[in-house]
Design an enzyme around this catalytic site. Sequence first.
Site, mmCIF file in Angstrom:
data_model
loop_
_atom_site.group_PDB
_atom_site.id
_atom_site.type_symbol
_atom_site.label_atom_id
_atom_site.label_comp_id
_atom_site.label_asym_id
_atom_site.label_seq_id
_atom_site.Cartn_x
_atom_site.Cartn_y
_atom_site.Cartn_z
ATOM 1 N N CYS A 378 1.114 -1.199 -0.396
ATOM 2 C CA CYS A 378 0.095 0.102 0.347
ATOM 3 C C CYS A 378 0.501 1.639 0.284
ATOM 4 C CB CYS A 378 -1.114 0.241 1.424
ATOM 5 S SG CYS A 378 -1.817 -1.649 0.994
ATOM 6 N N ASN A 379 2.082 1.167 -0.781
ATOM 7 C CA ASN A 379 2.840 2.569 -0.631
ATOM 8 C C ASN A 379 3.182 2.188 -2.834
ATOM 9 O OD1 ASN A 379 4.781 4.349 -0.204
ATOM 10 N ND2 ASN A 379 5.092 4.088 1.654
#
Length: 699
Positions: A378-379
């Site tokens: 999630c980055n």
Amino acid sequence: MWITYLDHAGSALFPESLLKAFTDDLRNNVYGNPHSQNISSKLTYDTIEHVRYRILKHFHTTAEDYTIIFTSGCTAALKLVAEAFPWIPEGTNQSSSRFCYLTDSHTSVVGMRGITASMNVLSVPVKPKEILLSEENKLPAEVQNCTTPHLFSYPAQSNFSGTKYPLSWIQDIKSGKLCPIKISGKWFVLLDAASYVSTSPLDLGVHQADFIPISFYKIFGFPTGLGALLVNNRIAPFLRKTYFGGGTAAAYLTGEDFYFPKKSMAERFEDGTVSFLDIIALKHGFDVLEKLTGGMEKIKQHTFTLAHYTYTVLCTLKYANGAPVVRIYSNTDFSNPDAQGPIINFNVLDEHGEVIGFSQVDKMASLYNIHVRTGCFCNTGACQMHLGLSNEDIQRNLQAGHVCGDDIDLVDGHPTGSVRISFGYMSSFEDAQTFLNFIISTRLSKLDSKNLFQPSVTKLTTESVPDDRSSFNCADKSSPIPHISDRELRNNLSAMKTTVNWQPLDSEAESISTSTAISKTAVPTCRRATGPITVTKIYLYPIKSCSAFEVTKWPVGNQGLLYDRNWMVVNQNGVCMTQKQEPRLCLVNPSIDLKKNVMVIQAEGMDPISVSLGENTGKEAMMCESKVCSHRVKTYDCGETLASWFSMFLGRPCRLIQQCSDMKNRSRQKNAEGTLSFLKIFVISHLVNITHMDFIPTI
């Protein structure tokens, strides 16, 4: 069974003493809804206020400086900031606000721009190197005096690489010493502390950010679904609130637009009844954490020491030709715990320097009972920065079928993500050694080391490829997997094979033979294939996630190969079990005898047991629905005898269920709901590199 858990950045593990203290509390006390006025409700309210005090104390601040607003997690806290910040939109007589965020930020931070865009506020991504502006780039004093509010968000610790960004940025940005972008106005700082506070102390008495979102499961492991937003009281009066829920109103009218909020900032923003039992659990979380560890500073030193040791050893691992075994993605050399957290992000390489897909590493680690995390975490910003992915690459990967969270790890030979290990206060030196031994034994062992990791396949198919079947050939004799020998792994783990989708032949009774070539109308076409594609092996998986059953000829049914993935093992909650959760499933060997109309199931140390190929219609059979790959399927329970057999072998309660065959009318629908069978044919081409082949199904 011993587990090496290395995903503490995903979630901490809760200690047994925390659960015991919490459940003892619930047994000894009655906690009512805090919005009531009775004795049990008053006890709840007072306990919640005590927990607020404990949180403030943990972060070295007081109620005079900060307000605790409970949320469902860090993401909800970030959303609250985006909605309540006093933005000044474009097109007004005043200068407009800006929302700036570091590109090395979690998805939940970047997602705030969706809300700001709806408010006509511009968002500006800022790269880490761009934030370090020189003194000459400071704005003039008269420009700094502008009061237009702007918000800058950055992570105290990158959840991708573990890089710790300077907490001194908070004051430097608020004072104008550092400028995210050249624009007049007053800067406020949102410090995303979710990853940081899990293993490091945060002193808000020194580093007074305006907003600090956190998730408590990152610290304690329990409870989940509970977070908080710490709001600096200097900005709190300027926050805007539109919606009001239960408990937030001092008074309101239903017949006209009149609403007066409660005075307390926390009560104003905590819509509805807070998760009060979970909040009460936090009290015991703080107690246990201090008792077991002695405080966050000791946790910081302990976890960093483990990460430093692991990093140092990984850096020294070389192949015989001198090539490195791993490529580590980091901005530091792991020499300073104030600059680096206990997170190591890397990709495994082969002896030629090519990346081995993270999905393959994850599957092998699962067989060794090592729990890691893979992907981009999630980055996307950090993933792009460290893996060298352009914006066009991300968009191209999406078009190729890769989405966040899947197991497509290589596209055209380039990695789409990486492997992350992270340490927590429960981690031990043995955990680090187990992981390093896993890397060493699978990469550097003389025992068939070339085949231990095989390149991942770019899986571009119309159906999802099962994620529970490893493509590794064998394991080293030093493998810590209980009761799994090299011979058994060779028999049960697929060698280098590529999976494609098969279009069933029109005749249900027609058979496939490995000795015959496949017609062009029966198999997918390949973009770069110029020669014939021939079936070399046929593997059936009668029980999903269990061992393969090899045949040379087999009938095709209306859902693919007859009886392929027709059964599966589920846990006591009815959830399908895979080799990721239970590696010993690969030691279950089913075989089908079409003449006797039975499936025989065997496993070492167990008596063979038979299952009729006909649907269960006996008294002990039970119709139920199970969910497989997001589709619900009707199934029959295969009974207590088989449930006992699997439960005894796997050492946990489980059952065997069989798919119903009432799907004939829908069997030809693409991704038909109720289809548990996923037919995969292993093919080999003599003229192309099949491990990087893009397949297009022929309709």
